[in-house]
Design a protein around this motif. Structure first.
Motif, mmCIF file in Angstrom:
data_model
loop_
_atom_site.group_PDB
_atom_site.id
_atom_site.type_symbol
_atom_site.label_atom_id
_atom_site.label_comp_id
_atom_site.label_asym_id
_atom_site.label_seq_id
_atom_site.Cartn_x
_atom_site.Cartn_y
_atom_site.Cartn_z
ATOM 1 N N TYR A 112 0.834 -1.209 0.000
ATOM 2 C CA TYR A 112 0.000 0.000 0.000
ATOM 3 C C TYR A 112 0.866 1.255 0.000
ATOM 4 C CZ TYR A 112 -4.073 -2.822 1.388
ATOM 5 O OH TYR A 112 -5.073 -3.735 1.446
ATOM 6 N N GLU A 172 -7.378 -0.396 -11.281
ATOM 7 C CA GLU A 172 -6.661 -1.020 -10.168
ATOM 8 C C GLU A 172 -7.639 -1.633 -9.171
ATOM 9 O OE1 GLU A 172 -4.148 1.643 -7.934
ATOM 10 O OE2 GLU A 172 -4.240 0.261 -6.234
ATOM 11 N N ARG A 201 -7.884 -5.512 -8.279
ATOM 12 C CA ARG A 201 -7.660 -5.992 -6.911
ATOM 13 C C ARG A 201 -8.847 -6.828 -6.435
ATOM 14 N NH1 ARG A 201 -3.459 -4.048 -3.760
ATOM 15 N NH2 ARG A 201 -2.233 -2.451 -4.801
ATOM 16 N N LYS A 202 -10.036 -6.368 -6.807
ATOM 17 C CA LYS A 202 -11.222 -7.129 -6.388
ATOM 18 C C LYS A 202 -11.239 -8.494 -7.072
ATOM 19 C CE LYS A 202 -14.505 -3.811 -4.687
ATOM 20 N NZ LYS A 202 -15.868 -3.292 -4.798
ATOM 21 N N GLY A 242 -9.118 -10.955 -5.417
ATOM 22 C CA GLY A 242 -9.445 -11.405 -4.066
ATOM 23 C C GLY A 242 -9.519 -10.351 -2.983
ATOM 24 N N SER A 243 -9.407 -9.061 -3.332
ATOM 25 C CA SER A 243 -9.501 -8.052 -2.278
ATOM 26 C C SER A 243 -10.962 -7.802 -1.916
ATOM 27 C CB SER A 243 -8.867 -6.756 -2.768
ATOM 28 O OG SER A 243 -9.136 -5.736 -1.847
ATOM 29 N N VAL A 244 -11.241 -7.666 -0.615
ATOM 30 C CA VAL A 244 -12.593 -7.273 -0.220
ATOM 31 C C VAL A 244 -12.609 -5.773 -0.008
ATOM 32 C CG1 VAL A 244 -13.359 -9.441 0.777
ATOM 33 C CG2 VAL A 244 -12.062 -7.855 2.166
ATOM 34 N N SER A 255 -13.283 -3.744 2.453
ATOM 35 C CA SER A 255 -12.632 -3.120 3.616
ATOM 36 C C SER A 255 -11.130 -2.994 3.398
ATOM 37 C CB SER A 255 -12.928 -3.927 4.872
ATOM 38 O OG SER A 255 -12.457 -5.239 4.698
ATOM 39 N N GLN A 256 -10.546 -3.977 2.693
ATOM 40 C CA GLN A 256 -9.107 -3.883 2.427
ATOM 41 C C GLN A 256 -8.800 -2.697 1.530
ATOM 42 O OE1 GLN A 256 -8.891 -7.960 1.034
ATOM 43 N NE2 GLN A 256 -7.310 -8.413 2.560
ATOM 44 N N LEU A 257 -9.686 -2.457 0.550
ATOM 45 C CA LEU A 257 -9.471 -1.325 -0.352
ATOM 46 C C LEU A 257 -9.661 -0.003 0.378
ATOM 47 C CD1 LEU A 257 -11.200 -2.802 -3.473
ATOM 48 C CD2 LEU A 257 -8.851 -1.975 -3.395
ATOM 49 N N GLN A 263 -6.657 0.644 2.172
ATOM 50 C CA GLN A 263 -5.587 1.061 1.276
ATOM 51 C C GLN A 263 -5.688 2.554 0.945
ATOM 52 O OE1 GLN A 263 -5.455 -0.943 -2.527
ATOM 53 N NE2 GLN A 263 -4.096 0.635 -3.353
ATOM 54 N N THR A 317 -15.955 -13.350 -3.283
ATOM 55 C CA THR A 317 -14.532 -13.008 -3.296
ATOM 56 C C THR A 317 -13.709 -14.170 -2.744
ATOM 57 O OG1 THR A 317 -15.094 -10.701 -2.975
ATOM 58 C CG2 THR A 317 -12.844 -11.335 -2.459
ATOM 59 N N ARG A 338 -13.573 -16.961 -5.175
ATOM 60 C CA ARG A 338 -12.850 -16.580 -6.377
ATOM 61 C C ARG A 338 -11.346 -16.624 -6.185
ATOM 62 N NH1 ARG A 338 -15.545 -11.634 -7.368
ATOM 63 N NH2 ARG A 338 -13.836 -10.573 -6.300
ATOM 64 N N LYS A 339 -10.914 -16.113 -5.027
ATOM 65 C CA LYS A 339 -9.483 -15.830 -4.948
ATOM 66 C C LYS A 339 -8.613 -17.085 -4.924
ATOM 67 C CE LYS A 339 -9.337 -14.620 -0.018
ATOM 68 N NZ LYS A 339 -9.224 -13.468 0.859
ATOM 69 N N ILE A 386 -1.736 -3.224 -13.261
ATOM 70 C CA ILE A 386 -1.747 -1.968 -12.513
ATOM 71 C C ILE A 386 -0.471 -1.190 -12.841
ATOM 72 C CG2 ILE A 386 -1.789 -0.938 -10.206
ATOM 73 C CD1 ILE A 386 -3.428 -3.382 -9.317
ATOM 74 N N TYR A 412 -3.554 -11.396 -1.032
ATOM 75 C CA TYR A 412 -4.888 -11.525 -0.454
ATOM 76 C C TYR A 412 -5.168 -12.937 0.061
ATOM 77 C CZ TYR A 412 -5.606 -6.914 -2.385
ATOM 78 O OH TYR A 412 -5.497 -5.579 -2.657
#
Lengths: 805, 229
Positions: free
Chosen positions: A5, A326, A330-331, A334-336, A338-340, A343, B78, B81-82, B95, B110
């Protein structure tokens, strides 16, 4: 993860140089303003902190309720009250009297005379009372005997140099000697006390006894219950509060035959600096602060910070499209949400941290200027000042979160399905919010410009207002001691000899300085209707020299005798007394006075106190022959240089032992409004910064909005629109919001400034021009800000834009 | 591995309702390589998004590894998926602010994994995709073919069981396109199930079978190659 981050945040900052610059510089300025204001507030609240018993110490004030006064708090009280309190009130441990006497001419052995800058007389317990330490001498006994003095370290150095001064004797210009019995540290700047030497109070008592006529059966003034004259403090025993003491002290005074016109009230020592602006007869207190100014500055600093935070919100959401891919990616991996959110908050915190690192040197650069302006001694020291360190951490977190929370929620809410396909456009909702925020920023900025304009207008009004006397080109020579007073007429005569002086006269006091007060019984008033009136002694010449105007009756005669000892009063006095034929009335002084004095003339009202307060009734006594207080000399226009040359010559002859000392009346006048001048300068700077930050934001937003409309501009140009037409469209699209901001700013200016102006009894009008000009300035600045961007966009080749799409 | 029953997806705006998928029934076996073709706007990408758990269907059932997932919340999707699904896009979607190495590493951040393990895994994949020498470069410094190899590396880093590719060769010249197709074939041969949306009939040839979509319906299914479990 956090490393990732942080790295990304830094790379984004470096890559988006323009946006980062706007955000960091804006936030840095906002943060610097907040830090400076915190340091200032901390400094203002640090007053009296050095006194070890701060919470138990109170100042004894009087409330003057007599007719003719505005029922004000008075900084001095009944002289006999202080010494009687500990005996009558078991919760009071101690009392202290401190009177200020100003400069005193002294000399050691054959050395030339120098001035003690600020002499006071105080009871012997002053060191214990306030917790001052002596560098030399015994604090218990140093001020016990008459004609002893304790010097501060720097005053000692001025008089004695390196030499030992203990138990040495210094001669004073008043013809008596003082023995040095102690040396103390210089007073810190953050106390209301302002002496450089303390003379024992017993000296004053001895002098008062000496001056008392031998046949008098009255107590000396220091022991009197019948006047208001003494600055007094009391210290309560541990565990007691001042609750109910005002009433009990007042009742105690009544028992001692103090009139109904005077009440007693206590003021906590730590309120003295910030809550004393209304108190009169408080000339011993230098650099009074004002709690209202603290509120004003704090509010403005917060506004500036808020405007900077809004920039961050606006620009981050505006450029959100660039981050959409981005977020989507990220989603996907696997990013949820709250993590974003974390960030993006991390990014705004990183940016705020950089801004804070820039704000610190900014504060260091500005502080000396501010100290110089306000006469303060503010320093920024992180190691010692834990409050400021904690405040910076708090500021970092709060500003980081406030700026970042909205963009974080917007950005983290993107759906990968939409953004990864490239069909994503930032929503209308975001645009509306950005518009609202820009309007808000500009409304605040324009309101600050308007407020600045009103403050300037008021200060100009004060400076140009007809004061009822003419302060220009007047020099004042104060008779500091008996030696000087003896030769006052010689000085007057010598000065008169040069044609550069139009008038040279002797006065007891001059407008702008504190006038004494006296109780009178006006003719026709009921017996116990004692009026308290401000009083001043002036010669007929002084009235002329000061440019005052007699509107009815006549000026004093040059020679004052018992037969023609009349008085002059001002128009306000006539009005308040309700007299139709004032020249036929008399004033009596006390029940024993059967003859009274006649009223010789009515003088046009003049501002002898500051414009915050109404002109009060004033009574002018004739200045009789003999030692006076001040020589008032009016210089002829264009003759200042010759006049000053002549002054230097004459001074050497008349006062060979005294260092040259004089002041200009207009300087004294200006110093009364120094605090307002300082406030005005600070508000100016703040407004400038606020509008600068708002413009940075507008610049960023304009460049973004124009980039978004590249295709539209290209199509319009292809269809035949001229560059000018494009400029018009773009300009209007921004300016309409600035215009709306004006509508919000106007009531803000009106309400806040009406309130501020109420501080002044004499105030300027808030006419339409104030509003129009501040709006015009706001609009001009906004126009200039966006003009480069719009011209660039309007002149771009449409092919590029269309190809690009 | 994948089974849908009457899968329907309807997009609604204030005034317009668009049926993107209309009662679609698809079955994909483990280890299969399926191409999805059809004209623009026929619902190919929508199907891929629903299968990839990026989006929920409006109605119908969707079994992923025998689990009914059509009503999953975003968080559940999620999580599913991950560790199970990798994605490759036409426009690479790397990115820009991250290096090649960091882009490939991203999915591992993640899921819980030690940094030593991550480093080992990323280096292996970069080697395999022949872009290890570009690890410290940023996406803009690479050719299109190289960028898509990075994207493939990112997609395979978590060793997903299912790989979804949305026109993976759409932005590439023919040589680079072939290269990516070879990579996908290789992955499929190693056991990864692949569903690929494409406009290119020649690239569809790489798949075991092709599904033709038109206006949200499956119109034909051609089996090109024999596929055995």
């Amino acid at each position: 993860m956090f490393k990732n981050y942080f790295k990304l945040a830094l790379r984004n900052i470096v890559r988006q140089k323009g946006f980062s610059f706007i955000n960091i510089v804006g936030l840095a300025i906002g943060l610097a303003c907040c830090l400076i204001i915190l340091l200032f507030i901390q400094y203002e609240f640090s007053y009296e902190e050095m006194h070890h018993d701060l919470d138990n110490i109170y100042r004894v004030l009087t409330i003057d309720k007599a007719m003719g006064t505005n029922s004000q708090r008075v900084g001095i009280t009944i002289p006999a009250l202080g010494p009687s309190i500990p005996e009558a009130f078991s919760e009071v441990e101690d009392f202290l009297r401190v009177t200020n006497q100003g400069q005193l001419l002294v000399s050691f052995e054959e050395n030339p005379f120098v001035y003690i800058q600020n002499l006071c007389s105080a009871d012997e317990n002053i060191f214990d009372f306030f917790g001052f330490k002596l560098l030399e001498g015994d604090p218990e006994s140093a001020l016990r005997e008459p004609y002893t003095v304790v010097l501060t370290k720097s005053e000692k150095a001025r008089i004695f140099g390196e030499e030992n001064s203990m138990n040495k004797t210094i001669r004073t210009g008043n013809g008596y000697d003082l023995t040095v019995t102690g040396i103390m540290e210089d007073l810190p700047a953050n106390t209301h006390l302002s002496f450089t030497a303390i003379q024992s109070f017993t000296t004053r008592i001895a002098q008062a006894r000496q001056n008392q006529p031998p046949d008098s059966n009255q107590p000396i003034w220091i022991e009197s219950w019948q006047m208001i004259a003494m600055p007094t403090y009391i210290r309560l025993k541990e565990g007691f509060t001042s609750e109910g003491m005002d009433e009990r002290l007042t009742a105690f005074c009544r028992e001692n035959e103090v009139g109904e016109n005077f009440d007693i009230t206590l003021q906590a020592l730590d309120d003295v600096h910030l809550r004393s602006t209304d108190i009169i007869f408080d000339s011993g207190i230098s650099n009074k602060g004002d709690i209202n100014y603290i509120y004003i500055f704090a509010a403005i600093a917060l506004l500036v910070l808020l405007i900077a935070s809004v920039n961050y919100m606006n620009l981050s959401t505006a450029k959100s499209m660039q981050r959409a891919k981005e977020v989507g990616m990220r989603k996907v991996v696997g990013s949820v949400r709250s993590q974003l959110i974390n960030q993006f908050l991390g990014e705004s915190l990183t940016l705020t941290l950089l801004a804070l690192l820039l704000a610190i040197p900014l504060v260091e650069i500005v502080l000396p200027w501010l100290n110089d302006l306000g006469g303060t001694g503010i320093r920024m020291n992180f190691l010692e000042n834990h409050v400021i360190s904690l405040f910076m951490v708090a500021l970092l977190i709060v500003v980081g979160i406030i700026s970042g929370i909205y963009p974080a929620f917007v950005l983290s809410g993107f759906k990968p399905v939409t953004v990864l396909k490239g069909s994503f456009k930032s929503g209308k909702k975001g645009t509306t919010l950005r518009t609202v925020l820009v309007i808000f920023q500009f409304a605040l900025s324009i309101a600050l410009i308007g407020s600045t304009a009103v403050v300037q207008k008021q200060l100009k009004y004060i400076k140009n207002k007809d004061l009822g006397y003419n302060r220009e080109q007047v020099i004042l020579f104060d008779m500091q001691d008996n030696l000087m007073s003896e030769n006052i007429e010689l000085l007057q005569e010598e000065l008169k000899k040069h044609s550069a002086f139009e008038k040279v006269a002797i006065a007891g006091n001059v407008p702008g300085r504190t006038f004494g007060r006296t109780g009178v019984n006006p003719e026709g008033a009921v017996d116990d209707d004692i009026w308290i009136m401000s009083r001043v002694s002036l010669s007929a010449d002084a009235i002329d020299a000061l440019g005052m105007e007699i509107v009815l009756g006549e000026n004093f005669l040059p020679e004052i005798t018992r037969e023609n000892f009349d008085v002059i009063i001002n128009e306000t006095a006539v009005r308040q007394l309700g007299w139709d034929n004032p020249l036929e009335k008399r004033f009596f002084f006390g029940p024993q006075d059967s003859t009274g004095v006649a009223i010789r003339g009515i003088i046009k009202d003049f501002h002898f106190i500051e414009m915050q307060q109404n002109i009060e009734p004033v009574i002018i006594f004739p200045q009789t022959r003999g030692p006076g207080n001040i020589v008032v000399a009016r210089i002829a226009p264009g003759q200042t240089e010759f006049a000053m040359e002549h002054v230097r010559q004459v001074w050497k002859d008349v006062y060979p032992d005294h260092p040259l000392s004089f002041s200009f009346m207009d300087d004294e006048f200006n110093s009364i409004y120094h605090r307002d001048e300082v406030t005005s300068k600070i508000v100016n700077v703040f407004s400038g910064l606020a509008i600068f930050i708002a413009c940075l934001g507008l610049l960023g937003l304009a460049s973004f909005a124009i980039a978004q409309r590249r295709k539209e501009i290209g199509i319009r140009k292809t269809m035949g629109a001229s560059s000018l037409a494009i400029v018009k469209i773009l300009t209007f699209s921004f300016m309409k919001w600035v215009l709306v901001a004006n509508l919000i700013a106007w009531p803000l200016i009106y309400f806040s400034m009406s309130k501020w102006l109420q501080n002044f009894a004499y105030r300027t009008e808030m006419d339409i021009w104030v509003f129009l000009i501040s709006s015009l300035i706001g609009i001009m600045i906004a126009l200039i800000t966006i003009s480069l961007q719009t011209f660039k966009a309007a002149n771009a080749n449409p092919v590029d834009a269309l190809k690009y799409e | 591995m994948i089974k849908t029953n009457n899968l329907t997806k309807i997009y609604r705006t204030d005034e317009v309702e668009t049926v993107a998928l209309n009662n679609v029934n698809v079955e994909v076996a483990k280890g299969e390589f399926v191409a999805v073709m059809g004209p623009s706007g026929c619902g190919k990408s929508t199907l891929l998004n629903v299968i990839g758990l990026l989006d929920n269907p409006t109605s119908g059932e969707y079994y992923f590894n025998t689990q009914e997932v059509s009503k999953y919340t975003e968080r559940m999707r999620t999580n599913m998926r991950k560790s199970n699904i990798g994605f490759i896009f036409q426009s690479f979607n790397l990115i820009d602010e991250l290096t090649v190495y960091e882009n490939v590493e991203l999915p591992l951040l993640y899921i819980k994994m030690s940094s030593a393990e991550r480093k080992k895994r990323v280096n292996e994949v970069l080697d395999r995709m022949k872009i290890a020498h570009r690890a410290k470069h940023f996406p803009q410094q690479l050719s299109g073919g190289q960028q898509q190899r990075v994207a493939v590396a990112r997609a395979v880093i978590t060793k997903p069981k299912l790989m979804l590719a949305d026109e993976p060769t759409g932005n590439l010249d023919s040589a680079n396109g072939e290269e990516v197709m070879d990579l996908l074939t290789q992955l499929n041969e190693e056991g990864t199930t692949i569903i690929m949306v494409t406009h290119s009939p020649s690239h569809a040839e790489y798949a075991h079978r092709t599904i033709q979509l038109f206006d949200g319906h499956i119109v034909t299914e051609n089996i090109k190659k024999e596929f055995h479990l």
